[in-house]
Design an enzyme around this catalytic site. Structure first.
Site, PDB file in Angstrom:
ATOM      1  CG  ASP A 221      -2.001   8.503  -0.151  1.00 15.37           C
ATOM      2  OD1 ASP A 221      -1.416   9.614  -0.085  1.00 15.37           O
ATOM      3  OD2 ASP A 221      -1.454   7.426   0.137  1.00 15.37           O
TER       4      ASP A 221
ATOM      5  CE1 TYR B 266      -0.192  -1.720  -3.339  1.00 12.10           C
ATOM      6  CE2 TYR B 266       1.529  -0.065  -3.520  1.00 12.10           C
ATOM      7  CZ  TYR B 266       0.544  -0.689  -2.782  1.00 12.10           C
ATOM      8  OH  TYR B 266       0.279  -0.265  -1.505  1.00 12.10           O
TER       9      TYR B 266
ATOM     10  CE  LYS C 239      -4.156  -3.844  -0.649  1.00 10.01           C
ATOM     11  NZ  LYS C 239      -5.046  -4.705  -1.418  1.00 10.01           N
TER      12      LYS C 239
ATOM     13  CG  ASP D 226      -5.960   3.076   1.988  1.00  9.32           C
ATOM     14  OD1 ASP D 226      -5.833   1.893   2.316  1.00  9.32           O
ATOM     15  OD2 ASP D 226      -5.001   3.795   1.686  1.00  9.32           O
TER      16      ASP D 226
HETATM   17  C1  F6R Z   1       0.320   0.203   1.835  1.00 13.81           C
HETATM   18  C2  F6R Z   1       1.265   1.289   1.680  1.00 13.81           C
HETATM   19  C3  F6R Z   1       2.624   1.122   2.239  1.00 13.81           C
HETATM   20  C4  F6R Z   1       3.671   1.043   1.139  1.00 13.81           C
HETATM   21  C5  F6R Z   1       5.074   0.773   1.701  1.00 13.81           C
HETATM   22  C6  F6R Z   1       6.162   0.763   0.628  1.00 13.81           C
HETATM   23  O1  F6R Z   1      -0.915   0.538   1.285  1.00 13.81           O
HETATM   24  O2  F6R Z   1       0.982   2.295   1.085  1.00 13.81           O
HETATM   25  O3  F6R Z   1       2.698   0.011   3.100  1.00 13.81           O
HETATM   26  O4  F6R Z   1       3.321   0.036   0.245  1.00 13.81           O
HETATM   27  O5  F6R Z   1       5.424   1.746   2.652  1.00 13.81           O
HETATM   28  O6  F6R Z   1       6.078   1.939  -0.095  1.00 13.81           O
HETATM   29  P1  F6R Z   1       7.094   2.313  -1.285  1.00 13.81           P
HETATM   30  O7  F6R Z   1       7.040   1.157  -2.260  1.00 13.81           O
HETATM   31  O8  F6R Z   1       6.569   3.575  -1.831  1.00 13.81           O
HETATM   32  O9  F6R Z   1       8.445   2.444  -0.642  1.00 13.81           O
HETATM   33 MG    MG Z   2       0.201   6.557   0.775  1.00 15.48          MG
HETATM   34 MG    MG Z   3      -3.812   5.155   2.637  1.00 13.37          MG
END
Ligand code: F6R
Ligand code: MG
Ligand code: MG
Length: 368
Positions: free
Chosen positions: A11, A228, A231, A233
């Site tokens: 990603d 974190y 994910k 994926d």
């Molecule tokens: C899950 C994912 C999204 C983000 C969510 C919050 O793998 O990538 O669900 O975790 O959109 O993202 P931030 O913290 O960047 O605002």
């Molecule tokens: Mg992403």
């Molecule tokens: Mg992804």
């Protein structure tokens, strides 16, 4: 001649948010891989996406963990990150955890599944890709494909499959691996792989001749980065037919949208929804988690295809069921088992809250 199929993904920026990959990134990736074909490094390639993940599917003769192939992928992701930054795409470069390439993309952020094999007379393969979930999400499907006769009739009625398969399982927390023989060690293996956040199936081989049947990516970003960062994926390559599960046996596990960890903020359980590539665009609550499966015939390293296999109408009911389950799970809001248990949360406010309320937390007494 042995053919290597390498699937390497990252990603490097979502559009918008974490829902999709911008067409300009796909275009850029294709340009790089086409050049590698012209330079005779690759035989063939296909670029696609699953949600916000850019997926490079490549064939060559250089074997697994080849530095040149990994460098090509790394450079492609770096070039796409540059565009992602120009367009201010979301989380530009998020999976590139290192500043420089050091010989192999494993451990540097991208997910990798690679398989080297002698091409049979005809070699159908399926590349599965998922978004908003983790590598252990393949555990159940792989068990069904290669060890469950209620899914795979060939385990019972094809003499070439009747001896069963060998599963390599990784403990991604303790960094250990083990092989389990199916069917005789099924109960033992299930005791482990039912905890997919920790025990992850890496590969499956036919027991009689160790012919490779499946390889999955097992990289866990949060464990690499220590915090974190999105994910994992995962991706999965499965070879089909003629002594391996038939194409339809490989696809059938996804007719049941089982619960996987991931979804919003990598911190929720939700159904794994099989869909067409064009529908691999997680939307509701950043989900529900998606899986796509595209099929190829491999012909002297050429990728004949793809066919968008999970787009088929026979998965319509699974999609509907997944939407119903998503609805049901979502209504639990911040409660388990929709929200993951505390130890599995990908990002959490808990340490902050613990600190904040520490002084107000009084010990229980007999009167309490
Ligand atoms: C899950 C994912 C999204 C983000 C969510 C919050 O793998 O990538 O669900 O975790 O959109 O993202 P931030 O913290 O960047 O605002
Ligand atoms: Mg992403
Ligand atoms: Mg992804």
């Amino acid at each position: 001649m042995k053919t290597t199929l390498s699937v390497i993904k990252a990603d490097v920026g979502g559009f918008p948010g974490h829902s999709d990959v911008h067409p300009k990134l796909i275009e850029e990736a294709k340009k790089h891989l086409q050049k590698a074909v012209n330079d005779k490094l690759l035989i063939d390639f296909h670029v696609t996406h699953c949600g916000d993940d850019l997926e490079l599917i490549m064939t060559h003769t250089k074997g697994e963990n080849c530095k040149e192939i990994h460098k090509l992928s790394w450079d492609t992701f770096v070039a796409c990150t540059k565009i992602a930054k120009e367009l201010k795409l979301y989380g530009a470069g998020q999976d590139l955890l290192k500043d420089t390439f050091s010989g192999n993309v494993k451990g540097a952020g991208p997910g990798v599944a690679e398989m080297e094999f002698e091409e049979r007379k005809s070699d159908p393969v399926v590349v599965f890709m998922a978004d908003k979930t983790e590598p252990g999400a393949w555990n159940r499907a792989l068990y069904e494909m290669f060890a469950d006769p209620f899914n795979t009739a060939g385990l019972v009625i094809d003499p070439e499959m009747h001896d069963g398969f060998i599963f390599e399982m990784h403990d991604v927390i303790e960094h250990k691996k083990i092989e389990f023989k199916m069917p005789e060690e099924a109960y033992s293996m299930l005791a482990f792989i039912g905890t997919p956040g920790r025990y992850v199936i890496k590969s499956v081989r036919r027991k009689s001749d160790r012919e490779i049947g499946a390889v999955a990516s097992t990289q866990r970003l949060s464990l690499i980065a220590g915090k974190y960062v999105g994910k994992d994926d995962p991706v999965l390559i499965v070879r089909c037919q003629h002594g391996l599960p038939a194409l339809g046996e490989v696809l059938n596990p996804f007719a049941f949208p089982y619960l996987v960890a991931g979804w919003m903020r990598g911190s929720h359980n939700g159904p794994l929804m099989p869909c067409a590539v064009k529908d691999a665009t997680p939307a509701r609550f950043d989900g529900p988690p998606r899986v796509i499966g595209i099929g190829f015939q491999i012909a002297n390293g050429k990728l004949i295809g793809p066919r968008d296999l999970l787009a088929d109408i026979s998965f319509d009911l699974a999609r509907q069921k997944a939407n119903e389950i998503a609805d049901y799970m979502k209504r639990h809001g911040p409660f388990e088992p929709h929200r993951l248990p505390m130890e599995d949360l990908e990002y959490t406010t808990m340490p902050h809250l613990m600190e904040k309320f520490k002084a107000r937390m009084k010990p229980l007494t007999e009167k309490d």
